[in-house]
Design a protein around this motif. Sequence first.
Motif, PDB file in Angstrom:
ATOM      1  N   ARG A 117       9.855  26.139   7.718  1.00 49.35           N
ATOM      2  CA  ARG A 117       8.655  26.278   7.446  1.00 49.35           C
ATOM      3  C   ARG A 117       7.755  26.464   8.769  1.00 49.35           C
ATOM      4  N   GLY A 135       5.715  30.253   9.366  1.00 50.13           N
ATOM      5  CA  GLY A 135       4.283  29.903   9.335  1.00 50.13           C
ATOM      6  C   GLY A 135       3.821  31.007  10.403  1.00 50.13           C
ATOM      7  N   ARG A 146       3.032  34.697   8.778  1.00 53.52           N
ATOM      8  CA  ARG A 146       2.200  34.712   7.738  1.00 53.52           C
ATOM      9  C   ARG A 146       1.638  36.105   7.301  1.00 53.52           C
TER      10      ARG A 146
END
Length: 121
Positions: free
Chosen positions: A105, A109, A112
């Motif tokens: 993640r 991140g 994005r």
Amino acid sequence: MLRHRDKLDRARDFLRRRGGWAVFLGRFVALFRALVPALAGASRMHYPTFLAFNAAGGLLWGAGFVLLGYLAGNSYGSVAKVVGGDVTAAVVVGGLVALVVWRFRRARGGKRGAPDGRAGG
């Protein structure tokens, strides 16, 4: 290098003011462990002062982390006896899965969106 000049000057000033204690404490922080010797030389710290504090920090760091590892190893045996190997293995696997998910993640991140706010592709 010019854009980091201010940070380098502050680090040299800190070493001039705090001297040996900055070297000693630098042994306990990964990045500083590599940078402090060069910064100490750049700030013209006296070598005997550097050597004494660096050796003391290295001895405490080395002995301390070996002792922590030893204690953690002994604790694992005690926990495994009380809880059982299966539960211990499940906790370890769960921790590893959580670490992998967190890293995934975190890596996603940063990718994005485009810097202008539009969705990237």
